[in-house]
Design a protein around this motif. Structure first.
Motif, PDB file in Angstrom:
ATOM      1  N   ALA A 140       0.822  -1.215   0.000  1.00 12.51           N
ATOM      2  CA  ALA A 140       0.000   0.000   0.000  1.00 12.51           C
ATOM      3  C   ALA A 140       0.854   1.262   0.000  1.00 12.51           C
ATOM      4  N   LYS A 141       0.646   2.095  -1.039  1.00 13.58           N
ATOM      5  CA  LYS A 141       1.343   3.391  -1.108  1.00 13.58           C
ATOM      6  C   LYS A 141       1.088   4.174   0.175  1.00 13.58           C
ATOM      7  N   ASN A 142      -0.157   4.209   0.613  1.00 10.81           N
ATOM      8  CA  ASN A 142      -0.519   5.070   1.744  1.00 10.81           C
ATOM      9  C   ASN A 142      -0.161   4.475   3.104  1.00 10.81           C
ATOM     10  N   ALA A 143       0.435   3.283   3.074  1.00  6.23           N
ATOM     11  CA  ALA A 143       1.060   2.735   4.294  1.00  6.23           C
ATOM     12  C   ALA A 143       2.571   2.916   4.214  1.00  6.23           C
ATOM     13  N   ALA A 144       3.109   2.820   3.000  1.00  7.86           N
ATOM     14  CA  ALA A 144       4.565   2.941   2.818  1.00  7.86           C
ATOM     15  C   ALA A 144       5.042   4.351   3.160  1.00  7.86           C
ATOM     16  N   LEU A 145       4.293   5.361   2.757  1.00  2.00           N
ATOM     17  CA  LEU A 145       4.757   6.740   2.938  1.00  2.00           C
ATOM     18  C   LEU A 145       4.903   7.116   4.420  1.00  2.00           C
ATOM     19  N   PRO A 146       3.893   6.896   5.273  1.00  2.00           N
ATOM     20  CA  PRO A 146       4.109   7.204   6.699  1.00  2.00           C
ATOM     21  C   PRO A 146       5.153   6.302   7.350  1.00  2.00           C
ATOM     22  N   ALA A 184      -5.235  18.870  -7.231  1.00  2.00           N
ATOM     23  CA  ALA A 184      -6.405  18.850  -8.113  1.00  2.00           C
ATOM     24  C   ALA A 184      -7.682  18.526  -7.329  1.00  2.00           C
ATOM     25  N   ILE A 185      -7.536  17.739  -6.223  1.00  2.00           N
ATOM     26  CA  ILE A 185      -8.797  17.272  -5.615  1.00  2.00           C
ATOM     27  C   ILE A 185      -9.262  18.171  -4.472  1.00  2.00           C
ATOM     28  N   GLY A 186      -8.453  19.193  -4.136  1.00  2.00           N
ATOM     29  CA  GLY A 186      -8.957  20.071  -3.072  1.00  2.00           C
ATOM     30  C   GLY A 186      -7.858  20.908  -2.450  1.00  2.00           C
ATOM     31  N   SER A 187      -8.240  21.770  -1.518  1.00  2.00           N
ATOM     32  CA  SER A 187      -7.265  22.710  -0.937  1.00  2.00           C
ATOM     33  C   SER A 187      -6.314  21.986   0.006  1.00  2.00           C
ATOM     34  N   ARG A 188      -6.727  20.892   0.568  1.00  2.00           N
ATOM     35  CA  ARG A 188      -5.877  20.029   1.413  1.00  2.00           C
ATOM     36  C   ARG A 188      -5.264  20.804   2.584  1.00  2.00           C
ATOM     37  N   PRO A 189      -6.046  21.395   3.451  1.00  2.00           N
ATOM     38  CA  PRO A 189      -5.489  22.135   4.598  1.00  2.00           C
ATOM     39  C   PRO A 189      -4.730  21.203   5.552  1.00  2.00           C
ATOM     40  N   ILE A 190      -3.958  21.816   6.454  1.00  2.00           N
ATOM     41  CA  ILE A 190      -3.210  21.043   7.457  1.00  2.00           C
ATOM     42  C   ILE A 190      -3.498  21.548   8.866  1.00  2.00           C
ATOM     43  N   ASN A 191      -4.612  22.263   9.008  1.00  2.00           N
ATOM     44  CA  ASN A 191      -4.923  22.847  10.318  1.00  2.00           C
ATOM     45  C   ASN A 191      -4.995  21.819  11.436  1.00  2.00           C
ATOM     46  N   PRO A 230     -11.850  13.194  10.959  1.00  2.00           N
ATOM     47  CA  PRO A 230     -10.932  12.058  11.141  1.00  2.00           C
ATOM     48  C   PRO A 230      -9.899  11.999  10.010  1.00  2.00           C
ATOM     49  N   SER A 231      -9.032  12.992  10.007  1.00  2.00           N
ATOM     50  CA  SER A 231      -8.021  13.116   8.959  1.00  2.00           C
ATOM     51  C   SER A 231      -6.960  12.021   9.093  1.00  2.00           C
ATOM     52  N   VAL A 232      -6.693  11.313   7.999  1.00  2.00           N
ATOM     53  CA  VAL A 232      -5.686  10.242   7.998  1.00  2.00           C
ATOM     54  C   VAL A 232      -4.315  10.838   8.306  1.00  2.00           C
ATOM     55  N   PRO A 253     -14.450   4.063   0.240  1.00  2.00           N
ATOM     56  CA  PRO A 253     -13.272   4.932   0.146  1.00  2.00           C
ATOM     57  C   PRO A 253     -13.340   5.980  -0.965  1.00  2.00           C
ATOM     58  N   THR A 254     -13.013   7.194  -0.621  1.00  2.00           N
ATOM     59  CA  THR A 254     -12.971   8.264  -1.623  1.00  2.00           C
ATOM     60  C   THR A 254     -11.990   7.924  -2.739  1.00  2.00           C
ATOM     61  N   ASP A 255     -10.959   7.139  -2.441  1.00  2.00           N
ATOM     62  CA  ASP A 255      -9.938   6.825  -3.447  1.00  2.00           C
ATOM     63  C   ASP A 255     -10.435   5.837  -4.486  1.00  2.00           C
ATOM     64  N   LEU A 256     -11.645   5.290  -4.293  1.00  2.00           N
ATOM     65  CA  LEU A 256     -12.228   4.413  -5.324  1.00  2.00           C
ATOM     66  C   LEU A 256     -13.443   5.057  -5.995  1.00  2.00           C
ATOM     67  N   LEU A 265      -4.236  11.191  -9.605  1.00  2.00           N
ATOM     68  CA  LEU A 265      -3.946   9.762  -9.552  1.00  2.00           C
ATOM     69  C   LEU A 265      -5.152   8.881  -9.792  1.00  2.00           C
ATOM     70  N   ARG A 266      -6.218   9.105  -9.035  1.00  2.00           N
ATOM     71  CA  ARG A 266      -7.356   8.191  -9.108  1.00  2.00           C
ATOM     72  C   ARG A 266      -8.240   8.512 -10.311  1.00  2.00           C
ATOM     73  N   ALA A 267      -8.209   9.744 -10.773  1.00  2.00           N
ATOM     74  CA  ALA A 267      -8.911  10.077 -12.019  1.00  2.00           C
ATOM     75  C   ALA A 267      -8.269   9.308 -13.168  1.00  2.00           C
TER      76      ALA A 267
HETATM   77  C1  EPZ Z   1      -4.900  10.437   2.824  1.00  2.00           C
HETATM   78  O1  EPZ Z   1      -4.739  11.802   2.468  1.00  2.00           O
HETATM   79  C2  EPZ Z   1      -4.516   9.656   1.585  1.00  2.00           C
HETATM   80  N1  EPZ Z   1      -3.116   9.937   1.252  1.00  2.00           N
HETATM   81  C3  EPZ Z   1      -5.425  10.057   0.422  1.00  2.00           C
HETATM   82  O2  EPZ Z   1      -5.086   9.238  -0.689  1.00  2.00           O
HETATM   83  C4  EPZ Z   1      -6.872   9.756   0.811  1.00  2.00           C
HETATM   84  O3  EPZ Z   1      -7.732  10.188  -0.222  1.00  2.00           O
HETATM   85  C5  EPZ Z   1      -7.210  10.509   2.105  1.00  2.00           C
HETATM   86  O4  EPZ Z   1      -6.272  10.142   3.143  1.00  2.00           O
HETATM   87  C6  EPZ Z   1      -8.617  10.186   2.599  1.00  2.00           C
HETATM   88  O5  EPZ Z   1      -8.745   8.817   2.813  1.00  2.00           O
HETATM   89  C7  EPZ Z   1      -2.141   9.340   1.985  1.00  2.00           C
HETATM   90  O6  EPZ Z   1      -2.401   8.608   2.917  1.00  2.00           O
HETATM   91  C8  EPZ Z   1      -0.735   9.649   1.590  1.00  2.00           C
HETATM   92  P1  EPZ Z   1      -7.211  13.542   5.040  1.00  2.00           P
HETATM   93  P2  EPZ Z   1      -4.830  12.932   3.622  1.00  2.00           P
HETATM   94  O7  EPZ Z   1      -6.326  14.388   5.879  1.00  2.00           O
HETATM   95  O8  EPZ Z   1      -4.277  12.438   4.882  1.00  2.00           O
HETATM   96  C9  EPZ Z   1      -9.605  17.540   5.463  1.00  2.00           C
HETATM   97  C10 EPZ Z   1      -4.540   8.782  -2.912  1.00  2.00           C
HETATM   98  O9  EPZ Z   1      -5.208   8.866  -3.948  1.00  2.00           O
HETATM   99  N2  EPZ Z   1      -8.502  17.990   6.335  1.00  2.00           N
HETATM  100  O10 EPZ Z   1      -7.882  12.350   5.641  1.00  2.00           O
HETATM  101  O11 EPZ Z   1      -4.305  14.193   3.051  1.00  2.00           O
HETATM  102  C11 EPZ Z   1      -9.167  17.506   4.014  1.00  2.00           C
HETATM  103  O12 EPZ Z   1      -9.318  18.789   3.428  1.00  2.00           O
HETATM  104  C12 EPZ Z   1      -4.589   9.879  -1.884  1.00  2.00           C
HETATM  105  O13 EPZ Z   1      -3.804   7.799  -2.613  1.00  2.00           O
HETATM  106  C13 EPZ Z   1      -8.637  19.181   7.032  1.00  2.00           C
HETATM  107  O14 EPZ Z   1      -9.644  19.869   6.928  1.00  2.00           O
HETATM  108  O15 EPZ Z   1      -6.420  13.060   3.756  1.00  2.00           O
HETATM  109  C14 EPZ Z   1     -10.104  16.502   3.404  1.00  2.00           C
HETATM  110  O16 EPZ Z   1     -11.315  17.158   3.064  1.00  2.00           O
HETATM  111  C15 EPZ Z   1      -5.457  11.052  -2.342  1.00  2.00           C
HETATM  112  N3  EPZ Z   1      -7.615  19.606   7.826  1.00  2.00           N
HETATM  113  C16 EPZ Z   1     -10.380  15.530   4.550  1.00  2.00           C
HETATM  114  O17 EPZ Z   1      -9.921  16.172   5.742  1.00  2.00           O
HETATM  115  C17 EPZ Z   1      -6.463  18.881   7.980  1.00  2.00           C
HETATM  116  O18 EPZ Z   1      -5.573  19.299   8.745  1.00  2.00           O
HETATM  117  C18 EPZ Z   1      -9.650  14.221   4.421  1.00  2.00           C
HETATM  118  O19 EPZ Z   1      -8.276  14.494   4.363  1.00  2.00           O
HETATM  119  C19 EPZ Z   1      -6.348  17.672   7.267  1.00  2.00           C
HETATM  120  C20 EPZ Z   1      -7.379  17.246   6.459  1.00  2.00           C
END
Ligand code: EPZ
Length: 431
Positions: A21-27, A117-124, A163-165, A304-307, A371-373
């Motif tokens: 899994a890419k998303n397990a390897a990266l962390p 491409a899929i969103g603003s992706r905040p880190i708050n 519940p941000s991953v 999953p949103t990724d599917l 990626l998923r598109a």
């Molecule tokens: C992980 O991204 C995955 N990437 C994504 O996979 C996956 O789509 C996503 O989780 C949701 O399952 C990796 O694991 C490397 P989130 P991540 O934080 O952690 C909001 C792929 O195709 N949010 O769970 O960035 C955010 O805007 C990729 O492999 C905040 O508001 O996702 C989004 O709407 C794409 N504030 C929602 O949470 C924050 O601080 C989910 O984001 C963080 C997130």
């Protein structure tokens, strides 16, 4: 610039093996920063994103050696604390080094990860966790500087508004060396979070509750090395399940964890596919007549949103109208325009897409926007009449190992063209 050519109409059959899994390897790679001992990660997929994360750790002073399927890492005391802008811009997951840098070295200087491409992706929520543990945060010039107290981070109670991953993973990695107990509430429950917790525990961390909404971590003084094999990629598996179903094929998918695919299997069965599981393999067969579905993406264990994009491709030739609602990201319908170019009938209505099934799709030159598109366009092309050329293959290579080899082995007529010339018809110039 590469492109992928697919001639549709072949019913896929045979066996395909899912990669790690890419998303397990990266962390997991980022977690190596938490110790000066060697950390060995096995079952690592050969993906551009994995290379980028390894390049990032190398730039931080970590010794990284990559052999097929395995990464060995050793982070000396003197790792740098600043992540290079171009790497963070290229891959948002680079931000996962912030928690480990803060925990082990007391500071992290990170470029603000851009949106994508899929969103603003905040880190708050990541920053909320760091601040709760006592870090001072300052932003300026596009950078975020996080500095731990001289005595180090302190355990804290952290409620994640979503519940941000990534925020869950960064908070876990910050907490394992903090002084005291950290409780992460409303934590992400994805299997990749559990896999990271298992690696951290193997390194000597005290983590409980991963996979539930409440994760409890008791900080320790230091972590030691470990050897860890990451879980299979449930999103890659789901992509091949959709490919088997849309072509009316009969495919065995090896190296899966069926329970990670419960929502995906449930929806695919609802669409009319027959799915049998046996140990770490599952078999998907379909007649070709697919039923329409209503799908709503949710945090794990929801769909999953990724599917989402791949299932939209699948449902574009179902016998009726489907409604797909994307609740996780605000702009994850970039694939709609391209699927429409292939003859799909899709109308976006806010966060939902109404997909009216058509008799068949037709091949066309199309472009992957993320990626998923890109994966969705591959799935659609496999069932289209005629030939499809997919540009922007770099997006696909970020998350799918050897996709043309794996699909070719299932009978798909697929080839990669290097240095392809994108015609105007394919929207050349669309950045
Ligand atoms: C992980 O991204 C995955 N990437 C994504 O996979 C996956 O789509 C996503 O989780 C949701 O399952 C990796 O694991 C490397 P989130 P991540 O934080 O952690 C909001 C792929 O195709 N949010 O769970 O960035 C955010 O805007 C990729 O492999 C905040 O508001 O996702 C989004 O709407 C794409 N504030 C929602 O949470 C924050 O601080 C989910 O984001 C963080 C997130």
């Amino acid at each position: 610039m590469d492109s992928i050519l697919i001639r549709g109409g072949v019913r896929l059959s045979g066996r395909v093996v899912v990669s790690g899994a890419k998303n397990a390897a990266l962390p997991a790679i980022a977690a190596a920063l938490l110790t000066g001992d060697e950390v060995t990660i096995s079952g690592v997929p050969a993906l551009d994103d994995v290379d980028t994360m390894c390049e990032l750790l190398d730039s931080l002073g970590v010794s990284v050696s990559i052999t097929p399927g395995r990464v060995r890492l050793r982070a000396p005391r003197a790792a740098a604390k600043q992540a290079p802008y171009d790497l963070v811009r290229r891959m948002r997951a680079s931000f996962l080094v912030a928690g480990p840098l803060l925990a082990r070295f007391g500071a992290a200087r990170m470029p603000m990860p851009g949106g994508c491409a899929i969103g603003s992706r905040p880190i708050n929520l990541h920053l909320k966790a760091f601040a709760a543990m006592g870090a001072d945060l300052a932003t300026g010039n596009g950078y975020i500087e996080a500095v731990a107290p001289a005595a180090g981070l302190r355990g804290a109670r952290v409620y994640l508004d979503y519940p941000s991953v990534g925020a869950t993973e960064n908070a876990m990695m910050a907490a394992v060396l903090a002084d005291g107990i950290t409780i992460i509430e409303n934590a992400a429950q994805e299997p990749e979070v559990v896999d990271l917790a298992n690696l951290l525990a193997a390194m000597g961390a005290k983590v409980r509750g991963a996979g539930t909404a409440v994760i409890k971590i008791e900080g320790v003084d230091e972590l030691h090395g470990a050897a860890h094999t990451i879980i299979p990629d449930r999103i890659e598996a789901g992509t091949y399940m959709a490919a088997a179903a849309i072509t009316g094929g009969d495919v065995i998918i090896d190296n899966v964890v069926p329970e990670h695919l419960a929502a995906t299997m449930s929806k695919l069965r609802e669409a009319g596919a027959v799915i049998e599981t046996q140990g770490s393999s599952l078999r998907v067969s379909a007649s070709g007549d697919l039923q329409p579905l209503d799908i709503k993406t949710m945090p794990y264990p929801g769909f999953p949103t990724d599917l989402q994009a791949q299932f939209m491709a699948l449902l574009s030739i179902a016998r009726g109208t489907s409604i797909i609602t994307e609740t996780v990201f605000e702009n994850r319908f970039m694939h709609v325009d391209e699927l429409t170019r292939m003859g799909a009938k899709i109308k976006i209505d806010g966060r939902s897409a109404v997909v009216e099934g058509v008799e068949a799709l037709s091949g066309a030159p199309v472009r992957a926007t993320d990626l998923r598109a890109g994966a969705a366009l591959v799935v659609a092309a496999l069932a289209s009449r005629g030939e499809t050329e997919i540009f922007g293959v770099g997006h696909i290579d970020r998350g799918y190992e050897a996709i043309e080899r794996k699909l070719g082995a299932l009978g798909a007529v697929i080839e990669r063209r290097t240095d392809a010339r994108e015609s105007l018809a394919a929207g050349a110039g669309a950045s």
